[in-house]
Motif scaffolding. Structure first.
Motif, PDB file in Angstrom:
ATOM      1  N   GLU A  60       0.836  -1.203   0.000  1.00 54.34           N
ATOM      2  CA  GLU A  60       0.000   0.000   0.000  1.00 54.34           C
ATOM      3  C   GLU A  60       0.873   1.256   0.000  1.00 54.34           C
ATOM      4  OE1 GLU A  60      -3.682   1.936   2.569  1.00 54.34           O
ATOM      5  OE2 GLU A  60      -3.122  -0.144   2.945  1.00 54.34           O
ATOM      6  N   THR A  63       2.228   1.773  -3.462  1.00 53.48           N
ATOM      7  CA  THR A  63       1.168   2.328  -4.312  1.00 53.48           C
ATOM      8  C   THR A  63       1.040   3.832  -4.092  1.00 53.48           C
ATOM      9  OG1 THR A  63      -0.049   0.248  -4.379  1.00 53.48           O
ATOM     10  CG2 THR A  63      -1.310   2.253  -4.826  1.00 53.48           C
ATOM     11  N   GLU A  67       1.737   6.954  -6.916  1.00 53.55           N
ATOM     12  CA  GLU A  67       0.604   7.747  -7.407  1.00 53.55           C
ATOM     13  C   GLU A  67       1.075   9.104  -7.903  1.00 53.55           C
ATOM     14  OE1 GLU A  67      -3.333   6.297  -4.953  1.00 53.55           O
ATOM     15  OE2 GLU A  67      -2.241   8.029  -4.256  1.00 53.55           O
TER      16      GLU A  67
END
Length: 98
Positions: A60, A63, A67
């Motif tokens: 996570e 990620t 972004e």
């Protein structure tokens, strides 16, 4: 890798990530995810992140790192992240900027 066992990831972040508040932002996100480790500038302009904790939480974090700033409000401009996974190490507490 077992998602129920703590893991360690060394994440090399490439892009414009120094001098823009990127390590502070990374530390805040890592703490929110319950991870331990550090973020530090490398001499070649990259940032090295060492994160330990549950593998889904580390993924996570990656990620979030990848972004686009308009989505994550993340400082800097990340081109790519390169991750190396391994077993968690004992004695790592908190998440610090180095």
């Amino acid at each position: 890798m077992d998602d129920n066992e703590p893991a360690r990831a060394v994440i090399w972040v490439h892009g414009r990530v120094q001098g823009v508040g990127f390590r502070w932002w990374t530390r805040a996100r890592a703490l929110e995810l319950g991870l331990v480790g550090h973020a530090r500038n490398a001499g070649d302009g990259r940032v090295e992140i060492v994160a330990q904790g549950p593998p889904p939480k580390i993924r996570e974090l990656v990620t979030l790192l990848e972004e686009k700033p308009s989505q994550a409000l993340r400082p800097g401009d990340v081109h790519t992240c390169v991750c190396t996974w391994g077993a968690a190490r004992d004695g790592v507490e908190g998440f610090v900027e180095k």
